[in-house]
Scaffold this active site. Structure first.
Site, short mmCIF file in Angstrom:
data_model
loop_
_atom_site.label_atom_id
_atom_site.label_comp_id
_atom_site.label_asym_id
_atom_site.label_seq_id
_atom_site.Cartn_x
_atom_site.Cartn_y
_atom_site.Cartn_z
N GLY A 83 0.33 -10.30 6.67
CA GLY A 83 -1.12 -10.36 6.50
C GLY A 83 -1.63 -11.75 6.87
O GLY A 83 -0.94 -12.75 6.68
N HIS A 293 3.00 -9.09 -6.43
CA HIS A 293 3.04 -9.26 -4.96
C HIS A 293 4.48 -9.39 -4.47
O HIS A 293 4.86 -10.39 -3.86
CB HIS A 293 2.20 -10.46 -4.51
CG HIS A 293 1.73 -10.33 -3.09
ND1 HIS A 293 0.51 -10.76 -2.64
CD2 HIS A 293 2.35 -9.81 -1.99
CE1 HIS A 293 0.39 -10.52 -1.34
NE2 HIS A 293 1.51 -9.94 -0.93
O1 3PY Z 1 3.55 -9.97 4.44
C1 3PY Z 1 2.54 -9.85 3.74
O2 3PY Z 1 1.41 -10.15 4.15
C2 3PY Z 1 2.70 -9.33 2.40
O3 3PY Z 1 1.78 -9.39 1.62
C3 3PY Z 1 3.99 -8.68 2.03
O4 3PY Z 1 3.96 -8.16 0.74
#
Ligand code: 3PY
Length: 326
Positions: A83, A293
């Site tokens: 992300g 998370h």
């Molecule tokens: O890789 C990402 O952006 C995550 O949030 C993985 O959980």
């Protein structure tokens, strides 16, 4: 890396596996934060001025102000995430700062976590364990339907955003023999045919699905996509799963939907804020499971993420193409 005469300064926002840091330390002066506790944005900003490169995770925001604090020498940013919502990519581009991420390294682990949350909520695993711990197993187990949950087999699974993670999740869930897999997003995806998933509108997905799984990326236009109106459209026993970003959800609306049984349950790996305060009202609900998370949190995946982030830094500092650029 012979063209690094003076070792550049690299700031790592959180603790990193020592063996991977060693590789970075061969070529760079490395400062690692987070030895005492989870690094806050303030702690990161304090250590930032003068860094030539930074390695971050999504809890650290990179915007115009942060880049000003860093100083004009900042050359590379590597985020150990797929992300990218925490980084102002346009501003980085404008300033000529290279940004690398870890794209596909997280896909399998996140898909596995998505399914873990889904099954945990479908079969009420946390509630069931509490019943053993409190002795309710011995006193309440009188009915064949006590502590029963939902079956995935035969259900309708709705995936919001059939990107890499959505597709990997759908592929694995196909083995559970759902009656249908639906997805919604900006456009029809040819790869959906591989998992026999049907493209529908967001509203149709909400109204039809037994499991609603959010795997889409989050940006300015879909913040709080899951609001009171969305939860009101969902089935009363539906299970909502979010493994993308907390910003996708209006948490007050979710609390209301769960506490008044407008929806059945929720499994969240992401929240606003992160870390979520331990006294947050969502944590008082039996039908809500929250993990910190952790979707990419397998040893294999975290090692691959950390390693690729270091590769991105070392390439960027020596003017080579990043192995995984944004
Ligand atoms: O890789 C990402 O952006 C995550 O949030 C993985 O959980």
């Amino acid at each position: 890396m012979s063209n690094l005469n003076i070792k550049p300064k690299v700031l790592v926002s959180h603790q990193w596996p020592p063996e991977i840091l060693l590789r970075l330390k061969e070529h760079c002066q490395v400062k690692v934060l987070g030895s005492d506790s989870f690094t806050t944005q303030e702690e990161f900003l304090k250590a930032l001025p003068g860094a030539d490169a930074v390695i971050i995770i999504p809890s650290i925001t990179i915007d115009n102000k942060v880049l000003d604090i860093a100083g004009p020498q900042l050359k590379v940013i590597a985020t150990a995430s797929a992300g990218l919502g925490h980084i102002d990519l346009n501003e980085c581009r404008r300033r000529g700062i290279k940004v690398g991420y870890v794209a596909d390294t997280v896909t399998k682990a996140v898909a596995e976590m998505t399914i873990s949350l889904m099954l945990a909520m479908a079969r009420r695993l946390d509630e069931a364990m509490q019943s053993v711990k409190t002795g309710a197993w011995g006193t309440e187990w009188g009915s064949a339907l006590w502590m029963c949950g939902k079956q995935v087999s035969g259900s309708v699974i709705g995936i919001v955003g059939l990107g890499r993670i959505g597709l990997a999740t759908a592929k694995r869930l196909s083995a559970f023999e759902p009656s249908r897999i639906l997805y919604c997003g900006n456009s029809v995806k040819p790869e959906a045919a591989k998992v026999k998933a049907d493209f529908v509108s967001f509203n149709e997905l909400l109204e039809t699905s037994d499991f609603v799984i959010a795997t889409c990326s989050v940006h300015a236009r879909n913040q709080k996509l899951f609001n009171a109106e969305a939860f009101a459209r969902m089935k009363k026993d539906s299970v909502f799963i979010n493994v993308t970003r907390g910003a996708l959800v209006d948490q007050d609306a979710l609390y209301d939907a769960l506490s008044t049984h407008k929806i059945g349950a929720a499994g969240l790996d992401v929240t606003t804020p992160e870390p979520l305060p331990a006294d947050h009202k969502l944590l008082t609900l039996k039908n809500c499971l929250i993990t910190p998370h952790l979707a990419s949190g397998t040893i294999e995946t975290r090692m691959a993420m950390c390693s690729l982030a270091v590769d991105n830094i070392l390439a960027g500092l020596t003017d080579k193409p990043l192995p995984c650029p944004c």
